[in-house]
Write an enzyme that holds these catalytic residues in place. Structure first.
Site, PDB file in Angstrom:
ATOM      1  N   TYR A 126      -0.539   7.855  -8.814  1.00  0.00           N
ATOM      2  CA  TYR A 126       0.146   8.379  -7.640  1.00  0.00           C
ATOM      3  C   TYR A 126       1.611   8.625  -7.920  1.00  0.00           C
ATOM      4  O   TYR A 126       2.139   8.215  -8.963  1.00  0.00           O
ATOM      5  CB  TYR A 126      -0.016   7.422  -6.451  1.00  0.00           C
ATOM      6  CG  TYR A 126       0.849   6.177  -6.527  1.00  0.00           C
ATOM      7  CD1 TYR A 126       0.545   5.134  -7.396  1.00  0.00           C
ATOM      8  CD2 TYR A 126       1.982   6.026  -5.719  1.00  0.00           C
ATOM      9  CE1 TYR A 126       1.339   3.993  -7.466  1.00  0.00           C
ATOM     10  CE2 TYR A 126       2.777   4.883  -5.775  1.00  0.00           C
ATOM     11  CZ  TYR A 126       2.444   3.874  -6.657  1.00  0.00           C
ATOM     12  OH  TYR A 126       3.230   2.756  -6.725  1.00  0.00           O
ATOM     13  N   LYS A 147       1.623   5.018 -13.567  1.00  0.00           N
ATOM     14  CA  LYS A 147       1.806   4.755 -12.131  1.00  0.00           C
ATOM     15  C   LYS A 147       0.441   4.733 -11.451  1.00  0.00           C
ATOM     16  O   LYS A 147       0.056   5.659 -10.733  1.00  0.00           O
ATOM     17  CB  LYS A 147       2.747   5.799 -11.508  1.00  0.00           C
ATOM     18  CG  LYS A 147       3.325   5.337 -10.173  1.00  0.00           C
ATOM     19  CD  LYS A 147       4.535   6.156  -9.799  1.00  0.00           C
ATOM     20  CE  LYS A 147       5.023   5.861  -8.398  1.00  0.00           C
ATOM     21  NZ  LYS A 147       5.428   4.476  -8.159  1.00  0.00           N
ATOM     22  N   GLU A 179      10.500  -5.822 -13.761  1.00  0.00           N
ATOM     23  CA  GLU A 179      11.001  -4.908 -12.721  1.00  0.00           C
ATOM     24  C   GLU A 179      10.664  -5.491 -11.359  1.00  0.00           C
ATOM     25  O   GLU A 179      10.093  -6.577 -11.260  1.00  0.00           O
ATOM     26  CB  GLU A 179      10.366  -3.525 -12.894  1.00  0.00           C
ATOM     27  CG  GLU A 179       8.848  -3.558 -12.825  1.00  0.00           C
ATOM     28  CD  GLU A 179       8.189  -2.227 -13.158  1.00  0.00           C
ATOM     29  OE1 GLU A 179       8.801  -1.182 -12.939  1.00  0.00           O
ATOM     30  OE2 GLU A 179       7.038  -2.259 -13.616  1.00  0.00           O
ATOM     31  N   LEU A 233       7.590   0.611 -15.281  1.00  0.00           N
ATOM     32  CA  LEU A 233       7.437   2.009 -14.885  1.00  0.00           C
ATOM     33  C   LEU A 233       8.813   2.653 -15.061  1.00  0.00           C
ATOM     34  O   LEU A 233       9.809   2.117 -14.564  1.00  0.00           O
ATOM     35  CB  LEU A 233       6.993   2.117 -13.425  1.00  0.00           C
ATOM     36  CG  LEU A 233       6.792   3.565 -12.994  1.00  0.00           C
ATOM     37  CD1 LEU A 233       5.460   4.077 -13.524  1.00  0.00           C
ATOM     38  CD2 LEU A 233       6.836   3.698 -11.501  1.00  0.00           C
TER      39      LEU A 233
HETATM   40  N1  PDD Z   1       7.391   2.727  -6.427  1.00  0.00           N
HETATM   41  N2  PDD Z   1       8.595   0.211 -10.679  1.00  0.00           N
HETATM   42  C1  PDD Z   1       7.514   0.141  -9.888  1.00  0.00           C
HETATM   43  C2  PDD Z   1       6.487  -0.904 -10.167  1.00  0.00           C
HETATM   44  C3  PDD Z   1       7.377   1.043  -8.816  1.00  0.00           C
HETATM   45  O1  PDD Z   1       6.279   0.970  -8.041  1.00  0.00           O
HETATM   46  C4  PDD Z   1       8.389   2.001  -8.565  1.00  0.00           C
HETATM   47  C5  PDD Z   1       8.304   2.988  -7.443  1.00  0.00           C
HETATM   48  C6  PDD Z   1       9.509   2.031  -9.423  1.00  0.00           C
HETATM   49  C7  PDD Z   1      10.612   3.041  -9.261  1.00  0.00           C
HETATM   50  O2  PDD Z   1      10.186   4.338  -9.574  1.00  0.00           O
HETATM   51  P1  PDD Z   1      10.829   5.624  -8.883  1.00  0.00           P
HETATM   52  O3  PDD Z   1      12.310   5.500  -9.063  1.00  0.00           O
HETATM   53  O4  PDD Z   1      10.263   6.755  -9.635  1.00  0.00           O
HETATM   54  O5  PDD Z   1      10.445   5.610  -7.428  1.00  0.00           O
HETATM   55  C8  PDD Z   1       9.570   1.126 -10.473  1.00  0.00           C
HETATM   56  C9  PDD Z   1       7.178   3.631  -5.344  1.00  0.00           C
HETATM   57  C10 PDD Z   1       8.419   3.966  -4.588  1.00  0.00           C
HETATM   58  C11 PDD Z   1       6.076   3.089  -4.461  1.00  0.00           C
HETATM   59  O6  PDD Z   1       5.129   2.549  -5.020  1.00  0.00           O
HETATM   60  O7  PDD Z   1       6.137   3.229  -3.235  1.00  0.00           O
END
Ligand code: PDD
Length: 248
Positions: free
Chosen positions: A5, A118, A151, A175
């Protein structure tokens, strides 16, 4: 869990870093061998239409691709069409901007070893986030077996120490956030010193500032971790500046 996703921020009617999200989606799909029979560029006009239909100017779009409909088996089914779902949701971004610093807790990182994909297989992240939620915290910061921070449950973690920005290097352990990449780019332009490396809980708790980044948290200052105040409980100046630059 057999799917991937993306979450893309919509700010004043604009899709933020859509290309980066689409490229990461393509990468995640390749890693788990889900093939789409069309060019992913088609997502942009569809999302724009969704925004128009819903009169949406600020919020997020959620894009989910799963392997498709097939009888239950561990092996990948042959010749099925992937299933795609997209939803959009309003978020009051200006409210987010006024946010004070947030609390976080640390939890054990219970995930698998390919966190760079992801995947929608988010149960360890959900368990971590719910623990934070129950303890009145905004985010759960995940700690690996060697004591280092990987993270947040849905964000990347950053430290500021003596004007130096520190965030974990992007490999299979985290991620590679699209917001993380944008902040790295901004920090370079602004001549901030950046170190992409591991750090442990102690270093995090002793740092001058801590913040997290994600499409939904943007840049959010973390001012308390496991009950210990960071920067006397106030959002640090570098976190604030980076957030302002991101919006400018
Ligand atoms: N999540 N690490 C994890 C485990 C994440 O699920 C996310 C983002 C990030 C940051 O990635 P980005 O900057 O591309 O949003 C890091 C999204 C926001 C979610 O699951 O809702």
């Amino acid at each position: 869990g057999d799917g991937v996703y993306e979450v893309v921020l919509i700010l004043n009617g604009k899709l933020i870093d859509l290309d980066g999200h689409i490229r990461r989606l393509e990468r995640s799909l390749n890693e788990i061998e889900i093939q789409l029979s069309f060019n992913l560029k088609i997502f942009e006009p569809i999302i724009n239409r969704l925004m128009k239909m819903n009169f949406l100017k600020n919020g997020i779009v959620y894009i989910q691709v799963t392997r498709g409909v097939a009888s239950r088996d561990h092996k990948y089914p042959k010749s099925v069409n992937a299933s795609i779902v997209m939803t959009i949701k309003h978020i009051n971004i200006s409210q987010k901007l006024q946010k004070n610093g947030q609390k976080a807790i640390t939890v054990e990182d219970q995930r698998w070893k390919r966190r760079d994909i992801k995947t929608i297989q988010l149960l360890p992240n959900c368990i971590a986030k719910e623990k934070a939620n129950k303890e009145g915290a905004y985010e759960a910061i995940m700690i690996m077996g060697d004591g280092t921070v990987s993270e947040g449950s849905s964000s990347n973690v950053w430290l500021v120490k003596k004007n130096q920005l520190i965030t974990r290097e992007a490999n299979f352990n985290i991620l590679n956030g699209i917001t993380r990449k944008a902040i790295l780019k901004i920090a370079k332009v602004k001549n901030l010193n950046i170190e992409e490396r591991k750090f442990d809980i102690k270093e995090m708790l002793d740092s001058d500032e801590v913040f997290i980044t994600s499409a939904t948290s943007i840049v959010t200052g973390i001012t308390e971790i496991d009950g210990k105040k960071i920067n006397n409980g106030k959002i640090g100046s570098i976190s604030k500046k980076l957030r302002d630059y991101y919006f400018s």
